[in-house]
Design a protein around this motif. Structure first.
Motif, PDB file in Angstrom:
ATOM      1  N   ALA A  58      42.359 -14.180 -24.322  1.00  0.00           N
ATOM      2  CA  ALA A  58      41.148 -14.788 -23.774  1.00  0.00           C
ATOM      3  C   ALA A  58      41.070 -14.585 -22.262  1.00  0.00           C
ATOM      4  O   ALA A  58      40.005 -14.259 -21.714  1.00  0.00           O
ATOM      5  N   LEU A  59      42.202 -14.770 -21.565  1.00  0.00           N
ATOM      6  CA  LEU A  59      42.204 -14.575 -20.118  1.00  0.00           C
ATOM      7  C   LEU A  59      41.975 -13.120 -19.758  1.00  0.00           C
ATOM      8  O   LEU A  59      41.309 -12.816 -18.757  1.00  0.00           O
ATOM      9  N   GLN A  60      42.496 -12.191 -20.565  1.00  0.00           N
ATOM     10  CA  GLN A  60      42.287 -10.770 -20.297  1.00  0.00           C
ATOM     11  C   GLN A  60      40.809 -10.411 -20.386  1.00  0.00           C
ATOM     12  O   GLN A  60      40.289  -9.655 -19.553  1.00  0.00           O
ATOM     13  N   SER A  61      40.124 -10.955 -21.375  1.00  0.00           N
ATOM     14  CA  SER A  61      38.690 -10.681 -21.499  1.00  0.00           C
ATOM     15  C   SER A  61      37.915 -11.273 -20.325  1.00  0.00           C
ATOM     16  O   SER A  61      36.952 -10.664 -19.836  1.00  0.00           O
ATOM     17  N   ARG A  62      38.337 -12.445 -19.852  1.00  0.00           N
ATOM     18  CA  ARG A  62      37.678 -13.038 -18.684  1.00  0.00           C
ATOM     19  C   ARG A  62      37.907 -12.198 -17.440  1.00  0.00           C
ATOM     20  O   ARG A  62      37.002 -12.020 -16.607  1.00  0.00           O
ATOM     21  N   ILE A  63      39.129 -11.670 -17.277  1.00  0.00           N
ATOM     22  CA  ILE A  63      39.420 -10.811 -16.118  1.00  0.00           C
ATOM     23  C   ILE A  63      38.596  -9.536 -16.189  1.00  0.00           C
ATOM     24  O   ILE A  63      38.052  -9.069 -15.177  1.00  0.00           O
ATOM     25  N   ASN A  64      38.477  -8.959 -17.380  1.00  0.00           N
ATOM     26  CA  ASN A  64      37.701  -7.723 -17.520  1.00  0.00           C
ATOM     27  C   ASN A  64      36.231  -7.946 -17.189  1.00  0.00           C
ATOM     28  O   ASN A  64      35.592  -7.105 -16.534  1.00  0.00           O
ATOM     29  N   SER A  72      32.584  -8.565  -9.756  1.00  0.00           N
ATOM     30  CA  SER A  72      33.135  -9.132  -8.520  1.00  0.00           C
ATOM     31  C   SER A  72      32.941  -8.186  -7.356  1.00  0.00           C
ATOM     32  O   SER A  72      32.775  -6.976  -7.509  1.00  0.00           O
ATOM     33  N   LYS A  73      32.995  -8.763  -6.162  1.00  0.00           N
ATOM     34  CA  LYS A  73      32.926  -7.979  -4.933  1.00  0.00           C
ATOM     35  C   LYS A  73      34.306  -7.451  -4.569  1.00  0.00           C
ATOM     36  O   LYS A  73      35.315  -7.839  -5.149  1.00  0.00           O
ATOM     37  N   ASN A  74      34.324  -6.572  -3.567  1.00  0.00           N
ATOM     38  CA  ASN A  74      35.603  -5.979  -3.149  1.00  0.00           C
ATOM     39  C   ASN A  74      36.570  -7.024  -2.626  1.00  0.00           C
ATOM     40  O   ASN A  74      37.790  -6.889  -2.744  1.00  0.00           O
ATOM     41  N   ALA A  75      36.054  -8.104  -2.037  1.00  0.00           N
ATOM     42  CA  ALA A  75      36.928  -9.140  -1.482  1.00  0.00           C
ATOM     43  C   ALA A  75      37.684  -9.889  -2.566  1.00  0.00           C
ATOM     44  O   ALA A  75      38.747 -10.459  -2.313  1.00  0.00           O
ATOM     45  N   ASP A  76      37.130  -9.925  -3.755  1.00  0.00           N
ATOM     46  CA  ASP A  76      37.764 -10.647  -4.851  1.00  0.00           C
ATOM     47  C   ASP A  76      38.681  -9.779  -5.698  1.00  0.00           C
ATOM     48  O   ASP A  76      39.326 -10.283  -6.614  1.00  0.00           O
ATOM     49  N   LEU A  77      38.703  -8.483  -5.437  1.00  0.00           N
ATOM     50  CA  LEU A  77      39.488  -7.582  -6.277  1.00  0.00           C
ATOM     51  C   LEU A  77      40.984  -7.829  -6.132  1.00  0.00           C
ATOM     52  O   LEU A  77      41.740  -7.634  -7.089  1.00  0.00           O
ATOM     53  N   LYS A  78      41.443  -8.248  -4.955  1.00  0.00           N
ATOM     54  CA  LYS A  78      42.878  -8.495  -4.763  1.00  0.00           C
ATOM     55  C   LYS A  78      43.355  -9.634  -5.653  1.00  0.00           C
ATOM     56  O   LYS A  78      44.428  -9.554  -6.269  1.00  0.00           O
ATOM     57  N   ASP A  79      42.548 -10.692  -5.740  1.00  0.00           N
ATOM     58  CA  ASP A  79      42.923 -11.810  -6.603  1.00  0.00           C
ATOM     59  C   ASP A  79      42.937 -11.383  -8.073  1.00  0.00           C
ATOM     60  O   ASP A  79      43.814 -11.789  -8.847  1.00  0.00           O
ATOM     61  N   LEU A  80      41.976 -10.543  -8.453  1.00  0.00           N
ATOM     62  CA  LEU A  80      41.941 -10.069  -9.832  1.00  0.00           C
ATOM     63  C   LEU A  80      43.125  -9.161 -10.144  1.00  0.00           C
ATOM     64  O   LEU A  80      43.695  -9.216 -11.239  1.00  0.00           O
ATOM     65  N   GLU A  81      43.510  -8.326  -9.172  1.00  0.00           N
ATOM     66  CA  GLU A  81      44.668  -7.463  -9.381  1.00  0.00           C
ATOM     67  C   GLU A  81      45.946  -8.291  -9.511  1.00  0.00           C
ATOM     68  O   GLU A  81      46.817  -7.986 -10.337  1.00  0.00           O
ATOM     69  N   LYS A  82      46.045  -9.351  -8.699  1.00  0.00           N
ATOM     70  CA  LYS A  82      47.208 -10.232  -8.809  1.00  0.00           C
ATOM     71  C   LYS A  82      47.241 -10.924 -10.162  1.00  0.00           C
ATOM     72  O   LYS A  82      48.297 -11.030 -10.802  1.00  0.00           O
ATOM     73  N   GLU A 100      45.910  -9.791 -12.874  1.00  0.00           N
ATOM     74  CA  GLU A 100      46.220  -8.760 -13.872  1.00  0.00           C
ATOM     75  C   GLU A 100      47.712  -8.485 -13.925  1.00  0.00           C
ATOM     76  O   GLU A 100      48.281  -8.315 -15.016  1.00  0.00           O
ATOM     77  N   ASP A 101      48.369  -8.433 -12.775  1.00  0.00           N
ATOM     78  CA  ASP A 101      49.818  -8.210 -12.746  1.00  0.00           C
ATOM     79  C   ASP A 101      50.575  -9.356 -13.417  1.00  0.00           C
ATOM     80  O   ASP A 101      51.515  -9.131 -14.192  1.00  0.00           O
ATOM     81  N   GLU A 102      50.185 -10.579 -13.098  1.00  0.00           N
ATOM     82  CA  GLU A 102      50.848 -11.726 -13.711  1.00  0.00           C
ATOM     83  C   GLU A 102      50.632 -11.751 -15.216  1.00  0.00           C
ATOM     84  O   GLU A 102      51.542 -12.060 -15.994  1.00  0.00           O
ATOM     85  N   LEU A 103      49.425 -11.399 -15.628  1.00  0.00           N
ATOM     86  CA  LEU A 103      49.130 -11.380 -17.061  1.00  0.00           C
ATOM     87  C   LEU A 103      49.908 -10.271 -17.755  1.00  0.00           C
ATOM     88  O   LEU A 103      50.340 -10.429 -18.907  1.00  0.00           O
ATOM     89  N   CYS A 104      50.116  -9.160 -17.066  1.00  0.00           N
ATOM     90  CA  CYS A 104      50.904  -8.070 -17.633  1.00  0.00           C
ATOM     91  C   CYS A 104      52.346  -8.505 -17.850  1.00  0.00           C
ATOM     92  O   CYS A 104      52.959  -8.177 -18.871  1.00  0.00           O
ATOM     93  N   ARG A 105      52.895  -9.269 -16.888  1.00  0.00           N
ATOM     94  CA  ARG A 105      54.257  -9.781 -17.053  1.00  0.00           C
ATOM     95  C   ARG A 105      54.344 -10.749 -18.228  1.00  0.00           C
ATOM     96  O   ARG A 105      55.307 -10.726 -19.005  1.00  0.00           O
ATOM     97  N   ALA A 106      53.342 -11.612 -18.348  1.00  0.00           N
ATOM     98  CA  ALA A 106      53.339 -12.549 -19.472  1.00  0.00           C
ATOM     99  C   ALA A 106      53.232 -11.819 -20.800  1.00  0.00           C
ATOM    100  O   ALA A 106      53.919 -12.159 -21.771  1.00  0.00           O
ATOM    101  N   ARG A 107      52.390 -10.786 -20.848  1.00  0.00           N
ATOM    102  CA  ARG A 107      52.238 -10.022 -22.085  1.00  0.00           C
ATOM    103  C   ARG A 107      53.522  -9.291 -22.439  1.00  0.00           C
ATOM    104  O   ARG A 107      53.899  -9.213 -23.619  1.00  0.00           O
ATOM    105  N   SER A 108      54.205  -8.758 -21.439  1.00  0.00           N
ATOM    106  CA  SER A 108      55.469  -8.067 -21.692  1.00  0.00           C
ATOM    107  C   SER A 108      56.526  -9.038 -22.213  1.00  0.00           C
ATOM    108  O   SER A 108      57.308  -8.691 -23.116  1.00  0.00           O
ATOM    109  N   ALA A 109      56.557 -10.258 -21.643  1.00  0.00           N
ATOM    110  CA  ALA A 109      57.529 -11.247 -22.115  1.00  0.00           C
ATOM    111  C   ALA A 109      57.274 -11.626 -23.562  1.00  0.00           C
ATOM    112  O   ALA A 109      58.207 -11.883 -24.331  1.00  0.00           O
ATOM    113  N   VAL A 110      55.988 -11.660 -23.959  1.00  0.00           N
ATOM    114  CA  VAL A 110      55.648 -12.056 -25.327  1.00  0.00           C
ATOM    115  C   VAL A 110      55.896 -10.924 -26.315  1.00  0.00           C
ATOM    116  O   VAL A 110      56.475 -11.124 -27.386  1.00  0.00           O
ATOM    117  N   THR A 111      55.461  -9.724 -25.977  1.00  0.00           N
ATOM    118  CA  THR A 111      55.478  -8.623 -26.941  1.00  0.00           C
ATOM    119  C   THR A 111      56.726  -7.766 -26.873  1.00  0.00           C
ATOM    120  O   THR A 111      56.988  -7.006 -27.813  1.00  0.00           O
TER     121      THR A 111
END
Length: 329
Positions: free
Chosen positions: A55-61, A67-77, A79-90
């Motif tokens: 659900a969070l991945q779809s919201r990020i997408n 989003s504007k360019n100023a918000d992309l850093k927060d989205l990238e962060k 995305e990285d945290e979500l990638c770590r969580a997904r790796s821990a699960v799968t």
């Protein structure tokens, strides 16, 4: 008297062991019941976490597209945290608690309704390691077998293939592709990200090997013309063996990099030409395109040979029937 006492001691010892066995049985049953209850609770938590991640991945997408360019850093962060969580699960021990993928009709046809999902991560990784080793071995054999046949054709068989060696090689191809399809289905059940089309193309290769077993391998006279298709098929197999060796090496290196970056799971395997880096793929592009073109040429040649044989057979039958009618008249 001594004999009676001995028998009494044996009976008491047997009764003590029986009581101990019942006690251990009850303890084991209680432990298994508690373990199953704890495991079910973990399964529910793991499934809920996986649903939250999706659900969070779809919201990020959806947010990244607006989003504007100023918000992309927060989205990238995020995305990285979500990638770590997904790796821990799968990619960890938690993956064994998630719902398994369907075994599919192919596995059920060969193995029956048997669960091939390994519960321990080291066993799953052992299955992947054995699959990679099998691909490396068969790539070498894919190159070696047709080379030997072509060499023996010119050195020992006077330019004419005997039927048995060629059919043995074609039977080995059927065995090879069947083993690859089985291993890939088992890897997929154990969490590997193998694309379905990669497995389906091995199903097609199994069908190709089965059809090739029905080839009529004609000998003299005019052996070189009759066996032209077989000779070209073996030459194509040699080229395929070279391409497989290069692909396995390049793609394995790229996969290690993707796993280190957290973009792939440890259970993932190489499954197609798209896994190599750009510079490495440039080395493979000429071989792959030449290989596909040569394969199309061999296929057209075999199709033309089959068509000519059918037309010749029909013409012969027609002439035979006309000759019979003339004779009866």
């Amino acid at each position: 008297m001594n004999g009676g006492e001995t028998e009494q001691r044996l009976a008491e010892e047997a009764a003590r062991l029986a009581d101990l066995a019942r006690e251990l049985q009850e303890s084991a049953s209680a432990h298994i019941s508690k373990t199953w209850t704890d495991e079910q609770a973990l399964r529910h938590r793991a499934a809920a976490l996986q649903s939250d991640i999706r659900a969070l991945q779809s919201r990020i997408n959806s947010s990244s597209s607006s989003s504007k360019n100023a918000d992309l850093k927060d989205l990238e962060k995020a995305e990285d945290e979500l990638c770590r969580a997904r790796s821990a699960v799968t990619d960890g021990d938690l993956a064994s608690l998630l719902p398994t993928k369907s075994h599919g009709a192919f596995l059920k046809m060969f193995l029956g309704p048997v669960n091939v999902r390994a519960t321990r991560k080291e066993i799953q990784l052992k299955v992947k390691q054995e699959y990679n080793s099998y691909r490396d071995r068969t790539a070498f054999l894919f190159l070696l077998f047709p080379s030997i046949l072509l060499f023996l054709r010119s050195w020992m068989w006077n330019g004419c293939f005997p039927a048995l060696p060629v059919q043995l090689y074609q039977a080995w191809l059927l065995f090879l592709y069947t083993c690859l399809a089985l291993r890939e289905n088992i890897l997929r059940v154990n969490g590997s990200d193998i694309r379905p089309w990669w497995i389906y193309h091995h199903y097609c290769a199994m069908l190709m090997a089965l059809v090739s077993l029905t080839w009529e391998i004609n000998g003299q006279p005019d052996c070189a013309h009759k066996q032209r298709g077989i000779q070209l098929f073996l030459a194509w197999a040699m080229m395929q063996g070279i391409a497989m060796l290069l692909q396995n090496r390049y793609q394995r290196q790229r996969l290690y990099t993707r796993i280190a970056l957290g973009k792939a799971k440890r259970m993932d395997v190489v499954w197609g030409e798209a896994s190599g880096v750009e510079g490495q793929l440039w080395a493979l592009y000429p071989i792959l395109f030449i290989l596909q073109g040569f394969e199309a040429y061999v296929g057209m040649l075999l199709l033309r040979t089959a068509f000519v044989s059918v037309v010749s057979s029909l013409a012969g039958n027609l002439l035979w029937e006309l000759a019979g009618l003339d004779g009866s008249g």
